[in-house]
Design a protein around this motif. Structure first.
Motif, mmCIF file in Angstrom:
data_model
loop_
_atom_site.group_PDB
_atom_site.id
_atom_site.type_symbol
_atom_site.label_atom_id
_atom_site.label_comp_id
_atom_site.label_asym_id
_atom_site.label_seq_id
_atom_site.Cartn_x
_atom_site.Cartn_y
_atom_site.Cartn_z
ATOM 1 N N THR A 42 -7.905 -0.322 -3.189
ATOM 2 C CA THR A 42 -7.357 -1.625 -2.798
ATOM 3 C C THR A 42 -7.457 -1.848 -1.290
ATOM 4 O O THR A 42 -7.716 -2.966 -0.834
ATOM 5 N N GLN A 43 -7.278 -0.798 -0.515
ATOM 6 C CA GLN A 43 -7.411 -0.947 0.936
ATOM 7 C C GLN A 43 -8.843 -1.297 1.322
ATOM 8 O O GLN A 43 -9.070 -2.170 2.171
ATOM 9 N N ILE B 24 2.003 2.363 -3.514
ATOM 10 C CA ILE B 24 1.032 2.827 -4.507
ATOM 11 C C ILE B 24 0.986 4.345 -4.463
ATOM 12 O O ILE B 24 0.642 4.941 -3.438
ATOM 13 N N PHE C 22 0.827 -1.211 0.000
ATOM 14 C CA PHE C 22 0.000 0.000 0.000
ATOM 15 C C PHE C 22 0.862 1.262 0.000
ATOM 16 O O PHE C 22 0.522 2.252 -0.649
ATOM 17 N N SER C 23 1.947 1.230 0.734
ATOM 18 C CA SER C 23 2.806 2.417 0.819
ATOM 19 C C SER C 23 3.506 2.729 -0.502
ATOM 20 O O SER C 23 3.940 3.864 -0.715
ATOM 21 N N ASP D 117 -3.527 7.981 -4.842
ATOM 22 C CA ASP D 117 -4.378 7.914 -3.654
ATOM 23 C C ASP D 117 -5.671 7.154 -3.933
ATOM 24 O O ASP D 117 -6.172 6.414 -3.066
ATOM 25 N N ARG E 19 -4.909 3.356 -4.164
ATOM 26 C CA ARG E 19 -4.550 2.860 -2.849
ATOM 27 C C ARG E 19 -5.784 2.740 -1.962
ATOM 28 O O ARG E 19 -5.972 1.733 -1.269
ATOM 29 N N SER E 20 -6.641 3.747 -1.976
ATOM 30 C CA SER E 20 -7.869 3.698 -1.179
ATOM 31 C C SER E 20 -8.773 2.556 -1.636
ATOM 32 O O SER E 20 -9.375 1.853 -0.808
#
Length: 345
Positions: A142-143, A133, A130-131, A136, A139-140
């Protein structure tokens, strides 16, 4: 003459100090009240939390007495029941329930250790991904996708697992997706029912647990990574460090305190396998590898065949489990403090 003056001045200082301490002591409660009055909304918000811990964490401690009482008469409360000493513990360790208890103990330890070995690194790896990617939005996205299984109820999770691993013995029922894939790859025989085979139960439980909780568990580690100063990465790049070297020499050392604390907490949960998912997944065939201490306590502490089994034996098993977990936390905390100067307390 000078010495006498020094003695006199020292005595005056001591008197003034004593007077100051007395004044502070008299005004102590007033200062507390002023502080509470100043931040009263925060203290009001703290009241429900304190009530929760008192009602659900501290009041049940009284039930520990059941491990030392004879609870066969259900009409008597814990306080009214006669004292039986350590009879329940003897029954667990070397008595009528010894075989079942030690089997449950071994299963609990095995499932938790496999979960620790294979499950603990996965949230860390996810947080590292995640860090890296840069977008934003992605990343959001996939999280959120990795967090979702954590918010699905255990009943639904176990239903999904059962459907995907369904063996499909009947002609009008096709096997589950994962079962069909494993059969096509030749990894399992068509006559093998994965959900009814005891050697597969631990793998099913651990893999599904990783899928369910890895994304949610990565939140803490991702926050630890985001707290690392970007200047550390810039200095590493100037020194010629590639991405793997930056992770090894910057990211992981920066996460070390968080990793240590989370590992200590995880070690404390080694003997705390929840019974809900186990009960929903296991069956008669997988009982030998699936029964854990929590299901053992639930079974012998409940009603079986219309007869009360042994409430004090169930309480003793749960207390025995908690004591070992406490010593595991204390031991892990002591070792961590000696090795890395990072500890819970």
């Amino acid at each position: 003459m000078r010495a006498n003056q020094d003695v006199k001045h020292m005595s005056l200082d001591e008197v003034n100090r004593e007077l100051l301490l007395e004044q502070l002591e008299r005004n102590k409660w007033h200062r507390y009240w002023v502080a509470i009055k100043k931040d009263w909304p925060l203290y009001v918000m703290l009241v429900p939390v304190l009530l929760y811990f008192f009602i659900f964490r501290y009041m049940p401690i009284y039930g520990i007495l059941a491990a030392f009482k004879n609870q066969n008469d259900l009409t008597l409360s814990v306080g009214q029941a006669p004292f039986s000493g350590f009879y329940a513990f003897r029954s667990l360790i070397a008595g009528d329930y010894a075989k079942e208890f030690w089997q449950a103990f071994r299963n609990t330890f095995a499932i938790s250790m496999y979960g620790l070995i294979f499950g603990f690194p996965v949230p860390i790896i996810l947080a590292l991904f995640f860090s890296e990617i840069k977008s934003d939005f992605y990343r959001s996205l996939t999280q959120i996708l990795t967090y979702l299984p954590k918010f699905i109820s255990t009943v639904v999770i176990t239903s999904i697992i059962t459907l995907m691993l369904f063996e499909g013995n009947e002609p009008h029922q096709a096997p589950g997706v994962i079962t069909s894939l494993l059969q096509n790859l030749g990894l399992i025989d068509e006559s093998v029912g994965i959900m009814r085979n005891p050697q597969y139960f631990r793998s099913i439980y651990i893999i599904s647990g990783i899928w369910e909780g890895a994304g949610y568990g990565s939140i803490v580690y991702f926050a630890a990574i985001m707290a690392i100063s970007p200047t550390n990465y810039e200095a590493a790049r100037i020194d010629g460090a590639n991405k793997l070297a930056q992770i090894r020499y910057v990211t992981l050392p920066g996460m070390a305190p968080t990793l240590t604390i989370m590992l200590i907490l995880r070690i404390g949960e080694i003997l705390s396998v929840g019974y809900e998912k186990i009960i929903l997944l296991y069956n008669v065939q997988t009982y030998g590898t699936a029964d854990v201490i929590s299901t053992f306590v639930t079974r012998i502490g409940g009603l079986m065949g219309g007869q009360s089994i042994s409430l004090n034996t169930a309480a003793a098993a749960d207390l025995f489990n908690s004591i070992i977990a406490m010593f595991l936390v204390l031991g892990a905390n002591f070792i961590s403090k000696r090795v890395s100067d990072t500890s819970l307390f």
